[in-house]
Enzyme design. Structure first.
Site, PDB file in Angstrom:
ATOM      1  NE  ARG A 284      -1.067   2.797  13.211  1.00  0.00           N
ATOM      2  CZ  ARG A 284      -0.659   1.540  13.201  1.00  0.00           C
ATOM      3  NH1 ARG A 284       0.106   1.080  14.170  1.00  0.00           N
ATOM      4  NH2 ARG A 284      -0.995   0.740  12.225  1.00  0.00           N
TER       5      ARG A 284
ATOM      6  CG  ASP B  29      -4.281   2.135  12.794  1.00  0.00           C
ATOM      7  OD1 ASP B  29      -4.314   2.266  14.031  1.00  0.00           O
ATOM      8  OD2 ASP B  29      -3.950   1.080  12.229  1.00  0.00           O
TER       9      ASP B  29
ATOM     10  CG  ASP C  46      -2.134  -0.834   1.076  1.00  0.00           C
ATOM     11  OD1 ASP C  46      -2.390  -1.320  -0.042  1.00  0.00           O
ATOM     12  OD2 ASP C  46      -2.833  -1.034   2.090  1.00  0.00           O
TER      13      ASP C  46
ATOM     14  CB  SER D 299      -4.351  -6.719   7.871  1.00  0.00           C
ATOM     15  OG  SER D 299      -3.960  -5.480   8.395  1.00  0.00           O
TER      16      SER D 299
HETATM   17  N1  ARG Z   1      -7.535  -3.214  16.041  1.00  0.00           N
HETATM   18  C1  ARG Z   1      -6.314  -2.715  16.557  1.00  0.00           C
HETATM   19  C2  ARG Z   1      -6.426  -1.269  16.898  1.00  0.00           C
HETATM   20  O1  ARG Z   1      -7.278  -0.611  16.419  1.00  0.00           O
HETATM   21  C3  ARG Z   1      -5.139  -2.966  15.648  1.00  0.00           C
HETATM   22  C4  ARG Z   1      -5.194  -2.355  14.314  1.00  0.00           C
HETATM   23  C5  ARG Z   1      -3.867  -2.497  13.654  1.00  0.00           C
HETATM   24  N2  ARG Z   1      -3.902  -2.829  12.289  1.00  0.00           N
HETATM   25  C6  ARG Z   1      -3.821  -4.064  11.749  1.00  0.00           C
HETATM   26  N3  ARG Z   1      -3.677  -4.119  10.478  1.00  0.00           N
HETATM   27  N4  ARG Z   1      -3.854  -5.174  12.402  1.00  0.00           N
HETATM   28  O2  ARG Z   1      -5.663  -0.778  17.680  1.00  0.00           O
END
Ligand code: ARG
Length: 399
Positions: free
Chosen positions: A93, A122, A14, A174
């Site tokens: 983040r 995110d 990406d 992911s």
């Molecule tokens: N669901 C978790 C959060 O919102 C992790 C998200 C991270 N991304 C992933 N591609 N697993 O903090």
């Protein structure tokens, strides 16, 4: 005037496509990559970024800042989202956003960009953090609106522009990884009736394959982990990384959570956070020993879930988070001591605890010899404490 953008860049499909995509839209792209403990070789990142069309590529090691300024306050708050998730991805983040802002200001860029989708958390964390730190920056999130419908289309685009992407068959997951934990979603995990396949997990062994268990002793100073099995660590991230290895080989820290995203979706996520989960267990035990009943009760009822929620929802750079840090910081002044735990096939058990600030008094607690508690006090205490129910009982009898 050239439009300059600093892009949060992982080097995956990406964000690699994003570099070129932004370039095609007339941007001069500077990529930004942070090492937050994702066990990945980042040495090829600048070359890769430039082959994808970036004019400049910044790579920074943020592991210690991440551990000390982000993971530690969250640990001290015993914050677990929906009571389970130690917030590994949520915590990285705001730090990455902070550095995007810093580099945008240095490069005199008016834009920052990230590769998050429109249905995740995110995007919210990136954008709120950037705006809190520099409201004049514009945040671009092309993945939310670009025309690619599938991974295959992105791969085609990458081929067309000779963007270096791994053509190996990708895992269907992911994944987001840092030193506080791994989060894994998508693919087979979307079927809630099925157990996660074996290859879901990256840093923990299955419980049935863990050995005969291990004991670990953690030492804390004012709520900060400082030593593991007698070895002192100046760098907190190194202690956490070691604890991830120890916990991982004992199957500690696997979490299967059907969680509520900010955008209203329920989604199933698998987490592996061996180090964090061990630290939570140990520090919680210490709190129980050094905090008086009133403070402990107030803390447990008010802080962990609230703190977790605000981290999850992207409010890291908010006065309320700072205020809660002051509260836990104050309570943590007593959180000095040692906790020994047994790790055994995915389970954690406290074996011993000690602290110079312990409020435990054996002569008050004992049922054996040397009991110094004034038993008669119990009679009057019960009378007063139970008075409301006694009055109620009277009314009931009166009918
Ligand atoms: N669901 C978790 C959060 O919102 C992790 C998200 C991270 N991304 C992933 N591609 N697993 O903090």
């Amino acid at each position: 005037m050239v439009k300059r953008v600093v892009l949060a860049y992982s080097g995956g499909l990406d964000t690699s496509v994003l570099v070129r995509y932004l370039k095609e839209k007339g941007f001069e792209v500077i990529t930004y990559t942070a090492n937050v403990g994702q066990r990945e070789d980042l040495s090829k990142i600048p070359e890769k970024a430039k082959l994808s069309g970036a004019v400049e590529s910044v790579v920074e090691d943020l592991r210690e800042e991440f551990a000390r300024e982000y993971c530690l306050p969250t640990l001290r708050a015993l914050a677990l989202y929906e009571g389970k998730y130690p917030l590994s991805a949520s915590l990285s983040r705001p730090l990455i956003a902070k550095r995007l802002v810093y580099w945008a200001e240095r490069f005199k860029a008016k834009y920052v960009a990230h590769g998050s989708t429109g249905k995740g958390n995110d995007q919210v964390r990136f954008e709120l953090s950037v705006w809190a730190l520099n409201p004049d920056l514009e945040v671009l999130a092309p993945v939310r609106e670009w025309e690619f419908k599938s991974r295959e289309e992105e791969v085609e685009y990458a081929k067309k522009f000779k963007i270096p992407v791994k053509v190996t068959k990708e895992k269907p997951y992911s994944i987001d990884e840092n030193l506080w934990g791994v989060s894994i979603e998508c693919g087979p995990l979307e079927d809630l009736t099925k157990e996660p396949p074996r290859d879901t997990y990256l840093i923990t062994v299955p419980p049935e394959e863990a050995g005969e268990g291990e004991e670990v002793e953690l030492e804390f100073e004012e709520g900060t982990p400082v030593a593991l099995n007698g070895k002192r660590y100046k760098l907190l991230h190194e202690l956490v990384e070691e604890l991830n290895r120890v916990g991982g080989r004992n199957a500690i820290g696997r979490i299967d959570l059907l969680e509520d995203r900010l955008v209203g979706i329920k989604s199933r996520e698998i987490y592996e956070s061996p180090g964090a989960i061990i630290l939570y267990k140990a520090l919680e035990e210490l709190y129980h020993m050094v905090l008086d009943r009133f403070s402990l009760d107030y803390f447990l009822r008010n802080v962990p879930l609230e703190y977790a929620k605000l981290v999850y929802e992207g409010l890291w750079f908010s006065p309320i988070r700072e205020a809660l840090d002051k509260l836990t910081g104050e309570l943590c002044k007593r959180a000095t001591g040692k906790v020994k735990l047994k790790l055994y096939k995915g389970n954690l058990k406290v074996l011993s605890r000690s602290s110079p600030y312990s409020l435990y008094e054996e002569e008050l607690a004992t049922y054996g010899e040397g009991d110094s508690f004034e038993h008669l006090a119990g009679k009057y205490f019960t009378k007063v404490f139970g008075l409301p129910l006694k009055v109620l009982g009277k009314r009931r009898v009166e009918g």
